[in-house]
Design a protein around this motif. Structure first.
Motif, PDB file in Angstrom:
ATOM      1  N   TRP A   6      -4.549 -14.870 -12.781  1.00  0.00           N
ATOM      2  CA  TRP A   6      -4.353 -14.735 -14.225  1.00  0.00           C
ATOM      3  C   TRP A   6      -5.355 -13.753 -14.820  1.00  0.00           C
ATOM      4  CZ3 TRP A   6      -0.240 -15.574 -16.856  1.00  0.00           C
ATOM      5  CH2 TRP A   6       0.638 -16.581 -16.505  1.00  0.00           C
ATOM      6  N   LEU A   7      -6.596 -13.802 -14.334  1.00  0.00           N
ATOM      7  CA  LEU A   7      -7.621 -12.872 -14.810  1.00  0.00           C
ATOM      8  C   LEU A   7      -7.260 -11.434 -14.461  1.00  0.00           C
ATOM      9  CD1 LEU A   7     -10.432 -12.616 -16.138  1.00  0.00           C
ATOM     10  CD2 LEU A   7     -11.385 -12.774 -13.841  1.00  0.00           C
ATOM     11  N   ALA A  11      -6.540  -8.513 -17.153  1.00  0.00           N
ATOM     12  CA  ALA A  11      -7.396  -7.328 -17.083  1.00  0.00           C
ATOM     13  C   ALA A  11      -6.576  -6.062 -16.851  1.00  0.00           C
ATOM     14  CB  ALA A  11      -8.434  -7.500 -15.983  1.00  0.00           C
ATOM     15  N   SER A  12      -5.544  -6.148 -16.035  1.00  0.00           N
ATOM     16  CA  SER A  12      -4.734  -4.957 -15.776  1.00  0.00           C
ATOM     17  C   SER A  12      -3.936  -4.543 -17.009  1.00  0.00           C
ATOM     18  CB  SER A  12      -3.808  -5.184 -14.581  1.00  0.00           C
ATOM     19  OG  SER A  12      -2.869  -6.186 -14.862  1.00  0.00           O
ATOM     20  N   ALA A  39      -0.080  -1.354 -10.284  1.00  0.00           N
ATOM     21  CA  ALA A  39      -0.059  -1.992  -8.968  1.00  0.00           C
ATOM     22  C   ALA A  39      -0.798  -3.331  -8.999  1.00  0.00           C
ATOM     23  CB  ALA A  39      -0.676  -1.064  -7.928  1.00  0.00           C
ATOM     24  N   VAL A  40      -1.922  -3.373  -9.703  1.00  0.00           N
ATOM     25  CA  VAL A  40      -2.663  -4.632  -9.832  1.00  0.00           C
ATOM     26  C   VAL A  40      -1.842  -5.638 -10.620  1.00  0.00           C
ATOM     27  CG1 VAL A  40      -4.729  -5.704 -10.822  1.00  0.00           C
ATOM     28  CG2 VAL A  40      -4.920  -3.533  -9.613  1.00  0.00           C
ATOM     29  N   LEU A  41      -1.192  -5.185 -11.680  1.00  0.00           N
ATOM     30  CA  LEU A  41      -0.362  -6.068 -12.483  1.00  0.00           C
ATOM     31  C   LEU A  41       0.775  -6.656 -11.652  1.00  0.00           C
ATOM     32  CD1 LEU A  41       0.468  -6.253 -15.960  1.00  0.00           C
ATOM     33  CD2 LEU A  41       2.467  -5.586 -14.661  1.00  0.00           C
ATOM     34  N   VAL A  46       3.254 -11.139  -8.703  1.00  0.00           N
ATOM     35  CA  VAL A  46       3.906 -11.657  -7.497  1.00  0.00           C
ATOM     36  C   VAL A  46       3.102 -12.816  -6.926  1.00  0.00           C
ATOM     37  CG1 VAL A  46       4.458 -11.095  -5.089  1.00  0.00           C
ATOM     38  CG2 VAL A  46       5.137  -9.545  -6.917  1.00  0.00           C
ATOM     39  N   GLY A  47       1.786 -12.690  -6.916  1.00  0.00           N
ATOM     40  CA  GLY A  47       0.942 -13.789  -6.439  1.00  0.00           C
ATOM     41  C   GLY A  47       1.119 -15.046  -7.267  1.00  0.00           C
ATOM     42  N   LEU A  48       1.193 -14.900  -8.580  1.00  0.00           N
ATOM     43  CA  LEU A  48       1.423 -16.054  -9.445  1.00  0.00           C
ATOM     44  C   LEU A  48       2.795 -16.667  -9.203  1.00  0.00           C
ATOM     45  CD1 LEU A  48      -0.179 -14.814 -12.759  1.00  0.00           C
ATOM     46  CD2 LEU A  48      -0.878 -16.808 -11.439  1.00  0.00           C
TER      47      LEU A  48
END
Length: 57
Positions: A6-7, A11-12, A39-41, A46-48
């Motif tokens: 989430w952070l 941040a992204s 890419a970070v977003l 996807v991880g979430l």
């Protein structure tokens, strides 16, 4: 783990807004910054999604 994702997501988004409006970057530098933050977003989203709680029933 989810808190970190989430952070990273927040941040992204903030970094992308900063790059596109306040940084004063142009051309290739702005594109590279937007691609990196995107890419970070996408990775954190996807991880979430993969770590979401699923209801049984």
């Amino acid at each position: 783990m989810r808190a970190l994702l989430w952070l990273l997501l927040a941040a992204s988004v903030l970094a992308n807004v900063f790059i596109s409006t306040f940084a004063g970057w142009s051309g290739g530098l702005q594109i590279a910054g937007s691609v990196c933050t995107g890419a970070v977003l996408l990775g954190s989203a996807v991880g979430l999604w993969l770590t979401r709680l699923r209801n049984q029933g």
